[in-house]
Write a protein that holds these residues in place. Structure first.
Motif, PDB file in Angstrom:
ATOM      1  N   LEU A  97       0.825  -1.204   0.000  1.00  0.00           N
ATOM      2  CA  LEU A  97       0.000   0.000   0.000  1.00  0.00           C
ATOM      3  C   LEU A  97       0.864   1.261   0.000  1.00  0.00           C
ATOM      4  CD1 LEU A  97      -2.930   0.944   0.032  1.00  0.00           C
ATOM      5  CD2 LEU A  97      -2.868   0.899   2.530  1.00  0.00           C
ATOM      6  N   ASN A  98       1.951   1.215   0.683  1.00  0.00           N
ATOM      7  CA  ASN A  98       2.866   2.349   0.722  1.00  0.00           C
ATOM      8  C   ASN A  98       3.456   2.631  -0.665  1.00  0.00           C
ATOM      9  OD1 ASN A  98       4.170   4.415   2.138  1.00  0.00           O
ATOM     10  ND2 ASN A  98       6.000   3.183   2.423  1.00  0.00           N
ATOM     11  N   SER A  99       3.795   1.535  -1.353  1.00  0.00           N
ATOM     12  CA  SER A  99       4.314   1.691  -2.726  1.00  0.00           C
ATOM     13  C   SER A  99       3.244   2.293  -3.640  1.00  0.00           C
ATOM     14  CB  SER A  99       4.761   0.331  -3.277  1.00  0.00           C
ATOM     15  OG  SER A  99       5.793  -0.193  -2.482  1.00  0.00           O
ATOM     16  N   LYS A 100       2.017   1.811  -3.473  1.00  0.00           N
ATOM     17  CA  LYS A 100       0.898   2.313  -4.275  1.00  0.00           C
ATOM     18  C   LYS A 100       0.642   3.795  -3.970  1.00  0.00           C
ATOM     19  CE  LYS A 100      -3.888   1.124  -5.428  1.00  0.00           C
ATOM     20  NZ  LYS A 100      -5.025   0.241  -5.081  1.00  0.00           N
ATOM     21  N   ASN A 101       0.770   4.146  -2.700  1.00  0.00           N
ATOM     22  CA  ASN A 101       0.561   5.529  -2.277  1.00  0.00           C
ATOM     23  C   ASN A 101       1.596   6.465  -2.908  1.00  0.00           C
ATOM     24  OD1 ASN A 101      -0.714   7.556  -0.791  1.00  0.00           O
ATOM     25  ND2 ASN A 101       0.802   7.406   0.837  1.00  0.00           N
ATOM     26  N   LYS A 102       2.814   6.014  -2.945  1.00  0.00           N
ATOM     27  CA  LYS A 102       3.877   6.818  -3.569  1.00  0.00           C
ATOM     28  C   LYS A 102       3.610   7.034  -5.065  1.00  0.00           C
ATOM     29  CE  LYS A 102       7.539   5.668  -0.294  1.00  0.00           C
ATOM     30  NZ  LYS A 102       8.812   4.960  -0.106  1.00  0.00           N
ATOM     31  N   LEU A 103       3.119   5.966  -5.728  1.00  0.00           N
ATOM     32  CA  LEU A 103       2.803   6.063  -7.148  1.00  0.00           C
ATOM     33  C   LEU A 103       1.653   7.059  -7.372  1.00  0.00           C
ATOM     34  CD1 LEU A 103       3.353   4.976 -10.017  1.00  0.00           C
ATOM     35  CD2 LEU A 103       1.662   3.180  -9.557  1.00  0.00           C
ATOM     36  N   THR A 104       0.638   7.005  -6.508  1.00  0.00           N
ATOM     37  CA  THR A 104      -0.498   7.941  -6.602  1.00  0.00           C
ATOM     38  C   THR A 104      -0.019   9.381  -6.427  1.00  0.00           C
ATOM     39  OG1 THR A 104      -1.952   6.227  -5.705  1.00  0.00           O
ATOM     40  CG2 THR A 104      -2.787   8.478  -5.673  1.00  0.00           C
ATOM     41  N   GLN A 105       0.890   9.585  -5.498  1.00  0.00           N
ATOM     42  CA  GLN A 105       1.436  10.919  -5.268  1.00  0.00           C
ATOM     43  C   GLN A 105       2.153  11.451  -6.515  1.00  0.00           C
ATOM     44  OE1 GLN A 105       3.917  10.605  -1.826  1.00  0.00           O
ATOM     45  NE2 GLN A 105       2.201  10.728  -0.369  1.00  0.00           N
ATOM     46  N   LYS A 106       2.898  10.577  -7.166  1.00  0.00           N
ATOM     47  CA  LYS A 106       3.600  10.966  -8.403  1.00  0.00           C
ATOM     48  C   LYS A 106       2.602  11.349  -9.493  1.00  0.00           C
ATOM     49  CE  LYS A 106       7.846   8.282  -7.780  1.00  0.00           C
ATOM     50  NZ  LYS A 106       8.677   7.188  -8.313  1.00  0.00           N
ATOM     51  N   GLU A 107       1.559  10.520  -9.609  1.00  0.00           N
ATOM     52  CA  GLU A 107       0.524  10.794 -10.623  1.00  0.00           C
ATOM     53  C   GLU A 107      -0.166  12.132 -10.344  1.00  0.00           C
ATOM     54  OE1 GLU A 107      -2.017   7.450 -10.516  1.00  0.00           O
ATOM     55  OE2 GLU A 107      -0.671   6.143 -11.666  1.00  0.00           O
ATOM     56  N   LEU A 108      -0.452  12.403  -9.092  1.00  0.00           N
ATOM     57  CA  LEU A 108      -1.120  13.635  -8.711  1.00  0.00           C
ATOM     58  C   LEU A 108      -0.241  14.858  -9.018  1.00  0.00           C
ATOM     59  CD1 LEU A 108      -3.643  14.844  -7.424  1.00  0.00           C
ATOM     60  CD2 LEU A 108      -2.555  14.584  -5.189  1.00  0.00           C
ATOM     61  N   ILE A 109       1.046  14.723  -8.733  1.00  0.00           N
ATOM     62  CA  ILE A 109       1.982  15.826  -9.036  1.00  0.00           C
ATOM     63  C   ILE A 109       2.020  16.102 -10.538  1.00  0.00           C
ATOM     64  CG2 ILE A 109       4.431  16.469  -9.033  1.00  0.00           C
ATOM     65  CD1 ILE A 109       4.604  14.959  -6.324  1.00  0.00           C
ATOM     66  N   SER A 110       2.004  15.003 -11.308  1.00  0.00           N
ATOM     67  CA  SER A 110       2.032  15.147 -12.775  1.00  0.00           C
ATOM     68  C   SER A 110       0.772  15.861 -13.279  1.00  0.00           C
ATOM     69  CB  SER A 110       2.157  13.768 -13.418  1.00  0.00           C
ATOM     70  OG  SER A 110       2.114  13.873 -14.815  1.00  0.00           O
TER      71      SER A 110
ATOM     72  N   GLU B 252      -9.161  15.183  -8.442  1.00  0.00           N
ATOM     73  CA  GLU B 252      -9.949  14.981  -7.227  1.00  0.00           C
ATOM     74  C   GLU B 252     -10.010  13.492  -6.824  1.00  0.00           C
ATOM     75  OE1 GLU B 252     -13.728  16.696  -7.927  1.00  0.00           O
ATOM     76  OE2 GLU B 252     -13.034  18.765  -7.703  1.00  0.00           O
ATOM     77  N   GLU B 253     -10.170  12.639  -7.840  1.00  0.00           N
ATOM     78  CA  GLU B 253     -10.220  11.183  -7.580  1.00  0.00           C
ATOM     79  C   GLU B 253      -8.898  10.697  -6.992  1.00  0.00           C
ATOM     80  OE1 GLU B 253     -10.913   7.011  -9.985  1.00  0.00           O
ATOM     81  OE2 GLU B 253     -11.321   8.908 -11.011  1.00  0.00           O
TER      82      GLU B 253
ATOM     83  N   LEU C 196      -5.654   8.977  -2.473  1.00  0.00           N
ATOM     84  CA  LEU C 196      -4.473   9.203  -1.651  1.00  0.00           C
ATOM     85  C   LEU C 196      -4.848   9.307  -0.170  1.00  0.00           C
ATOM     86  CD1 LEU C 196      -1.411   9.643  -1.817  1.00  0.00           C
ATOM     87  CD2 LEU C 196      -1.837  12.095  -1.994  1.00  0.00           C
ATOM     88  N   LEU C 197      -5.942  10.040   0.113  1.00  0.00           N
ATOM     89  CA  LEU C 197      -6.393  10.165   1.499  1.00  0.00           C
ATOM     90  C   LEU C 197      -6.825   8.813   2.086  1.00  0.00           C
ATOM     91  CD1 LEU C 197      -8.449  13.503   1.235  1.00  0.00           C
ATOM     92  CD2 LEU C 197      -6.286  13.158   2.458  1.00  0.00           C
ATOM     93  N   GLU C 198      -7.527   8.035   1.264  1.00  0.00           N
ATOM     94  CA  GLU C 198      -7.976   6.699   1.716  1.00  0.00           C
ATOM     95  C   GLU C 198      -6.775   5.783   1.994  1.00  0.00           C
ATOM     96  OE1 GLU C 198     -10.612   5.210  -1.240  1.00  0.00           O
ATOM     97  OE2 GLU C 198     -12.251   6.602  -0.748  1.00  0.00           O
TER      98      GLU C 198
ATOM     99  N   GLU D 228      -3.733   6.679   2.754  1.00  0.00           N
ATOM    100  CA  GLU D 228      -3.028   7.135   3.949  1.00  0.00           C
ATOM    101  C   GLU D 228      -3.762   6.715   5.221  1.00  0.00           C
ATOM    102  OE1 GLU D 228      -2.602  11.322   3.384  1.00  0.00           O
ATOM    103  OE2 GLU D 228      -0.756  11.125   2.188  1.00  0.00           O
ATOM    104  N   ALA D 229      -5.104   6.744   5.172  1.00  0.00           N
ATOM    105  CA  ALA D 229      -5.899   6.290   6.323  1.00  0.00           C
ATOM    106  C   ALA D 229      -5.685   4.797   6.577  1.00  0.00           C
ATOM    107  CB  ALA D 229      -7.378   6.586   6.081  1.00  0.00           C
ATOM    108  N   LYS D 230      -5.668   4.029   5.455  1.00  0.00           N
ATOM    109  CA  LYS D 230      -5.426   2.571   5.574  1.00  0.00           C
ATOM    110  C   LYS D 230      -4.027   2.298   6.114  1.00  0.00           C
ATOM    111  CE  LYS D 230      -8.596   0.755   2.044  1.00  0.00           C
ATOM    112  NZ  LYS D 230      -8.690   0.051   0.745  1.00  0.00           N
ATOM    113  N   LEU D 231      -3.043   3.035   5.620  1.00  0.00           N
ATOM    114  CA  LEU D 231      -1.673   2.869   6.099  1.00  0.00           C
ATOM    115  C   LEU D 231      -1.589   3.131   7.603  1.00  0.00           C
ATOM    116  CD1 LEU D 231       0.468   4.487   3.258  1.00  0.00           C
ATOM    117  CD2 LEU D 231       0.584   2.127   4.024  1.00  0.00           C
ATOM    118  N   LYS D 232      -2.271   4.187   8.040  1.00  0.00           N
ATOM    119  CA  LYS D 232      -2.257   4.520   9.456  1.00  0.00           C
ATOM    120  C   LYS D 232      -2.910   3.412  10.286  1.00  0.00           C
ATOM    121  CE  LYS D 232      -3.479   8.291  12.593  1.00  0.00           C
ATOM    122  NZ  LYS D 232      -4.143   9.599  12.744  1.00  0.00           N
TER     123      LYS D 232
END
Length: 374
Positions: free
Chosen positions: A102-115, A156-157, A162-164, A166-170
């Motif tokens: 999930l952490n790896s997936k979260n990092k990928l989502t962050q990259k996509e969002l920045i792009s 937005e999606e 990303l928020l979901e 991060e909540a799961k990771l926590k």
């Protein structure tokens, strides 16, 4: 007159000697009786001690039986807890894997969002420029609006995802920490119970060993005292009757058994041989060489079952390596009476026996006392 005086003097001398002998006999018998009374008192004390030790051993054995059940249940509890610990460790590893994925997936989502944000910035600038001439170019404006709307929706999606994540990771991190803590507690609990179990077993083993040693010592002491009592009883009986003159039987005593001589009397040898050893046929009968009283019948280390018969004038005969004997201490035996059966005699690696004669506890050569015929 002289003859009468001498006769009277002789009578008085005989009476004086008889009185002296009678007093000496009475004193000797009284001493033996006193010693016998003391030994009987000692025997009673030893019997009480032995009874107490037996009760202690019985109670301890009962306690051990009860605690063995507790120990068995404790062992089962340990097995269950070890299984739970293993399951917790497996869950912990699974959560760690999920967390990493999930952490790896979260990092990928962050990259996509920045792009996406980078793409939105030029669009924002263009929209500001097109705002002034929007009425002159409606088609272009509509096209860009549609594309921008989709891009904003995608952003937005991704933000929601990303928020979901991060909540799961926590949540996973919290669960993992709780599981790790629980697993450590479980392991500490298991180890604590194992330590307790080991201490119980060691303590019980030590207590049982101590009582067993005390019982063995008390039983050996009691046997010695009973043997002494048998000897003293025999001496008292011997004081009350004439008895056989054993010293006159030298050279005519019957052999204790008929066999081949394997060992001869050699008291100065190394190791010394203080009697004779005979190789015998299986189940050969062992017989008393003279009448007397049994003062010992028990197993002695290095000699197997040993029967000792006390004869008159402080003579003893000893019969060793017997397979069995039904005689009891204090029994009277006659000459040639069977006292037991031949057992295993190590010196001949088969059936046989070892025989000794003793005078005042000192070994004497049996062959000079036994009949020439074997």
């Amino acid at each position: 007159m002289k003859k009468s005086f001498l006769y009277i003097l002789l009578v008085f001398s005989v009476l004086s000697l008889a009185t002296t002998y009678s007093r000496a006999y009475a004193e000797n018998a009284a001493t033996i009786a006193k010693k016998l009374k003391q030994e009987k008192q000692q025997a009673e004390k030893k019997k009480k001690t032995l009874t107490t030790l037996k009760r202690k051993a019985t109670r301890l054995q009962r306690t051990l039986t009860e605690e063995e059940a507790i120990i068995t249940n404790l062992s089962r509890t340990i097995e269950v807890q070890e299984k739970k610990y293993t399951e917790l460790e497996a869950k912990n590893k699974k959560l760690a894997t999920e967390y990493n994925e999930l952490n790896s997936k979260n990092k990928l989502t962050q990259k996509e969002l920045i792009s996406l944000v980078k793409k939105l910035w030029p669009l924002y600038i263009n929209s500001r420029v097109l705002a002034s001439n929007a009425a002159e170019n409606w088609d272009e404006l509509d096209r860009r609006y549609t594309w921008a709307s989709k891009l904003y929706a995608t952003v937005e999606e991704k933000q929601r995802a990303l928020l979901e994540q991060e909540a799961k990771l926590k949540l996973l991190a919290t669960k993992q920490t709780a599981l790790s803590t629980k697993a450590k507690e479980q392991l500490a609990n298991v180890n604590g119970k194992k330590d307790k179990l080991l201490q119980q077993k060691l303590r019980h083993s030590k207590q049982l060993k101590k009582i067993s040693e005390q019982r063995a010592s008390a039983e050996a002491s009691l046997r010695d005292i009973l043997s002494i009592i048998g000897t003293l009883n025999y001496k008292l009986e011997e004081k009350s009757k004439t008895g056989a003159n054993f010293s006159l039987l030298k050279g005519v005593l019957p052999w204790p058994a008929h066999g081949v001589i394997a060992k001869r009397f050699k008291p100065k040898a190394k190791p010394p041989v203080r009697g004779i050893g005979l190789a015998l046929q299986k189940d050969s009968k062992i017989q008393a060489v003279s009448s007397g009283k049994v003062v010992h019948n028990d197993v002695l280390r290095g000699f197997g079952r040993v029967v000792i018969v006390m004869h008159g004038e402080e003579y003893y005969s000893l019969y060793a390596f017997l397979a069995d004997s039904t005689l009891n201490v204090g029994d009277t035996v006659k000459q040639k009476q069977v006292i037991g059966n031949a057992g295993f005699y190590p010196a001949v690696d088969g059936p046989g026996m070892y025989f000794e004669l003793r005078f005042h506890q000192k070994a004497i050569n049996p062959e000079t006392w036994l009949s020439a015929l074997n």
